[in-house]
Design a protein around this motif. Sequence first.
Motif, PDB file in Angstrom:
ATOM      1  N   PRO A 112      14.014  -5.620 -25.811  1.00  0.00           N
ATOM      2  CA  PRO A 112      13.198  -4.860 -26.775  1.00  0.00           C
ATOM      3  C   PRO A 112      12.916  -3.414 -26.366  1.00  0.00           C
ATOM      4  N   ILE A 113      12.968  -3.099 -25.071  1.00  0.00           N
ATOM      5  CA  ILE A 113      12.703  -1.717 -24.660  1.00  0.00           C
ATOM      6  C   ILE A 113      13.955  -1.020 -24.121  1.00  0.00           C
ATOM      7  N   ASN A 114      15.042  -1.763 -23.976  1.00  0.00           N
ATOM      8  CA  ASN A 114      16.274  -1.177 -23.453  1.00  0.00           C
ATOM      9  C   ASN A 114      17.476  -1.704 -24.233  1.00  0.00           C
ATOM     10  N   PRO A 115      18.124  -0.858 -25.044  1.00  0.00           N
ATOM     11  CA  PRO A 115      19.238  -1.322 -25.866  1.00  0.00           C
ATOM     12  C   PRO A 115      20.464  -1.763 -25.076  1.00  0.00           C
ATOM     13  N   VAL A 116      20.538  -1.392 -23.796  1.00  0.00           N
ATOM     14  CA  VAL A 116      21.686  -1.770 -22.969  1.00  0.00           C
ATOM     15  C   VAL A 116      21.463  -3.137 -22.303  1.00  0.00           C
ATOM     16  N   ALA A 117      20.276  -3.678 -22.415  1.00  0.00           N
ATOM     17  CA  ALA A 117      19.942  -4.926 -21.737  1.00  0.00           C
ATOM     18  C   ALA A 117      20.882  -6.082 -22.095  1.00  0.00           C
ATOM     19  N   PRO A 118      21.343  -6.246 -23.360  1.00  0.00           N
ATOM     20  CA  PRO A 118      22.290  -7.333 -23.634  1.00  0.00           C
ATOM     21  C   PRO A 118      23.586  -7.221 -22.837  1.00  0.00           C
ATOM     22  N   VAL A 119      24.019  -5.998 -22.560  1.00  0.00           N
ATOM     23  CA  VAL A 119      25.208  -5.814 -21.718  1.00  0.00           C
ATOM     24  C   VAL A 119      24.920  -6.282 -20.299  1.00  0.00           C
ATOM     25  N   PHE A 120      23.752  -5.904 -19.792  1.00  0.00           N
ATOM     26  CA  PHE A 120      23.348  -6.365 -18.469  1.00  0.00           C
ATOM     27  C   PHE A 120      23.289  -7.897 -18.436  1.00  0.00           C
ATOM     28  N   ALA A 121      22.754  -8.479 -19.499  1.00  0.00           N
ATOM     29  CA  ALA A 121      22.639  -9.935 -19.575  1.00  0.00           C
ATOM     30  C   ALA A 121      24.013 -10.596 -19.460  1.00  0.00           C
ATOM     31  N   ALA A 122      25.012 -10.021 -20.135  1.00  0.00           N
ATOM     32  CA  ALA A 122      26.363 -10.586 -20.102  1.00  0.00           C
ATOM     33  C   ALA A 122      26.923 -10.577 -18.680  1.00  0.00           C
ATOM     34  N   PHE A 123      26.702  -9.486 -17.954  1.00  0.00           N
ATOM     35  CA  PHE A 123      27.200  -9.412 -16.585  1.00  0.00           C
ATOM     36  C   PHE A 123      26.468 -10.398 -15.673  1.00  0.00           C
ATOM     37  N   PHE A 124      25.190 -10.574 -15.879  1.00  0.00           N
ATOM     38  CA  PHE A 124      24.445 -11.521 -15.042  1.00  0.00           C
ATOM     39  C   PHE A 124      24.876 -12.958 -15.326  1.00  0.00           C
ATOM     40  N   VAL A 125      25.137 -13.274 -16.571  1.00  0.00           N
ATOM     41  CA  VAL A 125      25.626 -14.615 -16.897  1.00  0.00           C
ATOM     42  C   VAL A 125      27.027 -14.817 -16.318  1.00  0.00           C
ATOM     43  N   LEU A 126      27.865 -13.781 -16.360  1.00  0.00           N
ATOM     44  CA  LEU A 126      29.192 -13.869 -15.747  1.00  0.00           C
ATOM     45  C   LEU A 126      29.079 -14.138 -14.256  1.00  0.00           C
ATOM     46  N   GLN A 127      28.153 -13.444 -13.583  1.00  0.00           N
ATOM     47  CA  GLN A 127      27.950 -13.696 -12.157  1.00  0.00           C
ATOM     48  C   GLN A 127      27.491 -15.131 -11.929  1.00  0.00           C
ATOM     49  N   ALA A 128      26.657 -15.655 -12.815  1.00  0.00           N
ATOM     50  CA  ALA A 128      26.214 -17.042 -12.699  1.00  0.00           C
ATOM     51  C   ALA A 128      27.398 -18.000 -12.802  1.00  0.00           C
ATOM     52  N   VAL A 129      28.316 -17.712 -13.714  1.00  0.00           N
ATOM     53  CA  VAL A 129      29.500 -18.558 -13.876  1.00  0.00           C
ATOM     54  C   VAL A 129      30.359 -18.519 -12.610  1.00  0.00           C
TER      55      VAL A 129
END
Length: 214
Positions: free
Chosen positions: A70-87
């Motif tokens: 909600p405060i950072n429009p790039v956060a969904p991109v960050f989320a994708a990379f963190f989920v990739l690292q989890a995988v």
Amino acid sequence: MPFAIDEFLAVFAAYNAAIWPFQIVAYGLGLVVAFALVVQSRALMRLGFAGLAVLWAVNGVGYHLIFFAPINPVAPVFAAFFVLQAVLLLASAIQPGDLRLRRRWGFRFVAGLMTIVYALAIYPVLGLWAGNGLMAGPMFGVAPCPTTIFTIGILMIAHGRWVVWLSTIPILWSLIGLSAAVQLGIPEDLGMPIAGALLAALLAAAFWQGRATR
């Protein structure tokens, strides 16, 4: 930065309150990895890396996607990379391979151990010293930066072909975190780019040493 420091810390306050008491679980998973290093147990190591995968997924979905977006429009991109690292972490835990935690005294082991201690113990103390408050700032296991620092420490000690793949995203995040640490004045995060640069240097040295011995 598209947000101010007050907005940034307010996100952490709301996030920490919403997921409590998962912070205790996160510390427990971190201690499992540390204990696996002490006893040199492959089974515990696999469990620990699976636990790290859970923490990176919580950071990606819980923090970045739900609370930070909600405060950072790039956060969904960050989320994708963190989920990739989890995988990647989960794959390293369940796939047979040569990934291992080696307790062998030397610069690499000591640097990794110090980085782990920084993430678990020194990081929260610096946050309290900066006046952020324990539940109103980033916490180990559920916030990206201390989780990344801890992971980098583990990867300094780890050996095997998986290490390079598991190191890419933490090193990249350490560069992103440097900007936030400087612009927002989060002193505890300044240890992350140092850890990331050291991990990159250790990997590069190991690569060139491998080429030299061929």
